[in-house]
Each structure stands twice: as structure tokens, then as C-alpha cells.
Motif scaffolding. Structure first.
Motif, short mmCIF file in Angstrom:
data_model
loop_
_atom_site.label_atom_id
_atom_site.label_comp_id
_atom_site.label_asym_id
_atom_site.label_seq_id
_atom_site.Cartn_x
_atom_site.Cartn_y
_atom_site.Cartn_z
N LEU A 94 10.44 5.74 -10.92
CA LEU A 94 9.17 5.58 -10.21
C LEU A 94 9.32 4.70 -8.98
O LEU A 94 8.76 5.01 -7.92
N THR A 95 10.07 3.62 -9.10
CA THR A 95 10.23 2.74 -7.94
C THR A 95 11.00 3.43 -6.82
O THR A 95 10.71 3.23 -5.64
N LYS A 96 11.97 4.27 -7.19
CA LYS A 96 12.77 4.96 -6.17
C LYS A 96 11.98 6.08 -5.49
O LYS A 96 11.98 6.19 -4.26
N VAL A 97 11.31 6.93 -6.29
CA VAL A 97 10.66 8.09 -5.71
C VAL A 97 9.41 7.70 -4.93
O VAL A 97 8.99 8.43 -4.01
N THR A 98 8.79 6.56 -5.27
CA THR A 98 7.57 6.15 -4.56
C THR A 98 7.84 5.12 -3.47
O THR A 98 6.91 4.68 -2.80
N LEU A 99 9.11 4.74 -3.28
CA LEU A 99 9.43 3.72 -2.28
C LEU A 99 8.92 4.06 -0.88
O LEU A 99 8.37 3.18 -0.19
N PRO A 100 9.03 5.33 -0.42
CA PRO A 100 8.50 5.64 0.91
C PRO A 100 6.99 5.44 1.03
O PRO A 100 6.46 5.28 2.13
N PHE A 101 6.27 5.47 -0.10
CA PHE A 101 4.82 5.29 -0.08
C PHE A 101 4.41 3.83 -0.24
O PHE A 101 3.23 3.51 -0.11
N ASN A 102 5.37 2.95 -0.57
CA ASN A 102 5.06 1.55 -0.84
C ASN A 102 4.00 1.44 -1.94
O ASN A 102 3.03 0.68 -1.84
N ASN B 88 2.03 0.74 -5.46
CA ASN B 88 1.92 -0.24 -6.54
C ASN B 88 2.02 0.52 -7.87
O ASN B 88 1.21 1.40 -8.13
N ILE B 89 3.00 0.16 -8.67
CA ILE B 89 3.24 0.84 -9.94
C ILE B 89 2.81 -0.07 -11.09
O ILE B 89 3.31 -1.19 -11.21
N TYR B 90 1.89 0.41 -11.89
CA TYR B 90 1.40 -0.36 -13.03
C TYR B 90 2.00 0.19 -14.33
O TYR B 90 2.08 1.40 -14.52
N VAL B 91 2.40 -0.72 -15.18
CA VAL B 91 2.73 -0.36 -16.55
C VAL B 91 1.46 -0.64 -17.36
O VAL B 91 1.06 -1.79 -17.53
N THR C 281 15.45 -1.83 -9.94
CA THR C 281 15.49 -2.08 -8.51
C THR C 281 14.06 -2.02 -7.97
O THR C 281 13.21 -1.30 -8.50
N HIS C 282 13.81 -2.78 -6.93
CA HIS C 282 12.48 -2.84 -6.30
C HIS C 282 11.40 -3.19 -7.33
O HIS C 282 10.29 -2.67 -7.29
N TRP C 283 11.73 -4.10 -8.24
CA TRP C 283 10.79 -4.46 -9.29
C TRP C 283 9.57 -5.17 -8.75
O TRP C 283 8.56 -5.30 -9.43
N GLU C 284 9.65 -5.62 -7.49
CA GLU C 284 8.50 -6.30 -6.89
C GLU C 284 7.29 -5.38 -6.75
O GLU C 284 6.16 -5.84 -6.55
N HIS C 285 7.50 -4.06 -6.88
CA HIS C 285 6.39 -3.11 -6.80
C HIS C 285 5.73 -2.88 -8.17
O HIS C 285 4.76 -2.15 -8.27
#
Length: 276
Positions: free
Chosen positions: A170-178, A180-183, A211-215
Motif C-alpha cells: 500500500l505504501t509503495k503503490v500509493t506513494l505517487p498520491f501521497n 494517508n493509509i489507515y490501519v 518503507t514510507h511508514w510515515e504515511h
């Protein structure tokens, strides 16, 4: 090169998905593969996946083939050109199609909620069978959905079963969109809920391995009523998509044991269905 895969049965719904898939492929720098099942459509109208300029009037392009239309959009939309490939899948059943998808580095299979089971002649595509066999997730798109930036999505799971491979994807495929990913922690039936502090601790331990866990963000879902959960996630939190794991208890809540929406009236955003 990674690719986005769309099944074209020559329906309005397939055209709608294909246009959204082109936008997705362009955004994540992937190739677009169109699998043609060669069904003659009984509908003449085209469905547009995003707002059109005056150059794309329906009367002008309504009779063009799907590939020609996608190539036209490809050259007109801002960004680098996306490779578009057509393949003939008319002779493939669900098992052969699954093998094809696994062999062609597909990172996302996009289909419409209106055609989760599409019939070509006498051959049936069973998307549940495909999801059971492929390594890429299925992106299930409502007929009313138009492609847009994903600002917020929620992965619904019991934190005790939270998968870091899903979070990484999820963090990789949504990176271009910046995005916010919620669990969204929703305790599985029969299990006690986690205390707020322990739930946060489990979440952070899982998030830091990505990776990119800040999102990544955390949301504690206390309700067990699916209609309430859907309303809060979609309308209250304004999620642009929901993520479910195949065969999970939460998958069965929303989808059922087979890939048919249990309560389609509750879901007006795409569902990302991740393999088990």
C-alpha cells in the motif's frame, strides 16, 4: 516492468474500468494490459472515468475501439506515455487467466463491481477463483466511481493478523498520491478487543517494519455493525478506498465467501482485495 491488467468484455463497465486503469498505470509508472474476451456489446454508450474536456465529446468518439480511445487519451493526458498492450484471452478460463496474470508481473487487476462475474459465450470468469490463485490484488470499482487522487484509504483488519506485506504494498503503490493509509483495527468475531494502548503498540511495531511508514496511521473501529462501519469509514472519515484480505473474516463481512458484494448499497468507493 510492472503492469495493470483489465479484462475487456466490450461492455460499458469494462470501458469505464479501462480508462481508470490507464490513469492508474500512468500514475504508478506501469504498463497497461488489456485482455480481450471479444464479446459484442449490446450497449452503445461509453462511460467516462474522469472529467472530459470539450475535445472528448461522446458523439465524436462513441464508435471508436477501446484501444484507439485509450491511445488517444494516453497522448492527451499530462505525463509520460503509458505502454498499452492488447492480448487475446477469449480461450482462457479462470485457471488459465490466473496463470497468465501471475506470469506477466501484474501489480493490480482492475474490475467493475457490475461485472464480478462476466460471461463470455459459455465460459465463465470466476473472479473469486482468480483472486485465490493470483499474487496481485484485485481493485473492485463501483460503476459510479471516477478516477481521482487517493487522499485516504483504510486497511480493515484485526491487528493481531495485520500483514506487513500488505502495508508495504500500500505504501509503495500509493506513494505517487501521497496517500494517508489507515490501519483500521476491527477485532475479529470471538476475540476480545485490544486495549487502546496495546493496539497502538502493535500498530507501531508493524508500521516501523515498512518503507514510507510515515504515511501509516491507526484507527480503532469499535462497532461490529457493518453498515455503521462502512458509513464511518466512507462518509465520516472520507476514505477513497477500503482494503480487505481474501478469506479474512472482514472480507466475508463485506464480500461474502464468493466475490459478490454482500451489501453493495453500503459501498460507493473502490475495494482493494488482497490475496490471502
Amino acid at each position: 516492468m510492472k503492469s495493470v491488467f483489465v479484462i475487456n468484455d466490450n461492455t460499458v463497465e469494462a470501458r469505464h474500468v479501462a480508462e481508470s486503469a490507464l490513469m492508474m498505470a500512468k500514475t504508478i509508472n506501469a504498463k497497461l494490459i488489456i485482455g480481450n474476451r471479444l464479446i459484442k456489446s449490446t450497449k452503445s454508450a461509453l462511460s467516462y472515468a474522469f472529467h472530459q474536456s470539450e475535445a472528448f465529446e461522446e458523439d465524436t468518439y462513441g464508435d471508436e475501439t477501446l484501444l484507439r480511445r485509450l491511445n488517444l487519451l494516453n497522448t492527451t493526458i499530462k505525463g509520460e506515455l503509458t505502454d498499452i498492450e492488447e492480448v487475446d484471452i477469449s480461450s482462457m478460463d479462470s485457471h488459465k487467466l490466473s496463470a497468465f496474470i501471475n506470469a506477466h508481473n501484474v501489480t493490480l487487476l482492475m474490475i467493475s463491481t457490475e461485472t464480478v462475474k462476466a460471461i463470455s459465450g459459455r465460459k465463465l470468469i470466476d473472479y473469486q477463483t482468480i483472486l485465490n490463485k493470483i499474487s496481485a490484488p484485485i481493485f473492485l470499482i463501483p460503476a459510479s466511481w471516477s478516477f481521482k487522487k487517493f487522499r485516504s484509504i483504510t486497511y480493515i483488519t484485526d491487528l493481531r493478523y495485520c500483514r506487513t506485506d500488505v502495508l508495504s504494498y500500500l505504501t509503495k503503490v500509493t506513494l505517487p498520491f501521497n496517500t494517508n493509509i489507515y490501519v483500521g483495527h476491527m477485532a475479529a468475531s470471538g476475540l476480545p478487543d485490544l486495549s487502546p494502548d496495546f493496539a497502538k503498540q502493535v500498530f507501531y511495531e508493524a508500521a516501523r517494519r515498512c518503507t514510507h511508514w510515515e504515511h501509516l496511521n491507526f484507527h480503532h473501529i469499535h462497532s461490529k455493525d457493518i453498515s455503521t462501519v462502512a458509513d464511518v469509514l466512507i462518509h465520516g472519515m472520507s476514505n477513497d478506498a477500503l482494503v480487505l484480505i481474501n478469506h479474512s473474516q472482514h472480507y466475508h463481512y463485506f464480500i461474502g465467501k464468493q466475490l459478490m458484494l454482500n451489501q453493495p448499497e453500503l459501498i460507493n468507493v473502490p475495494l482493494l482485495l488482497y490475496p490471502h
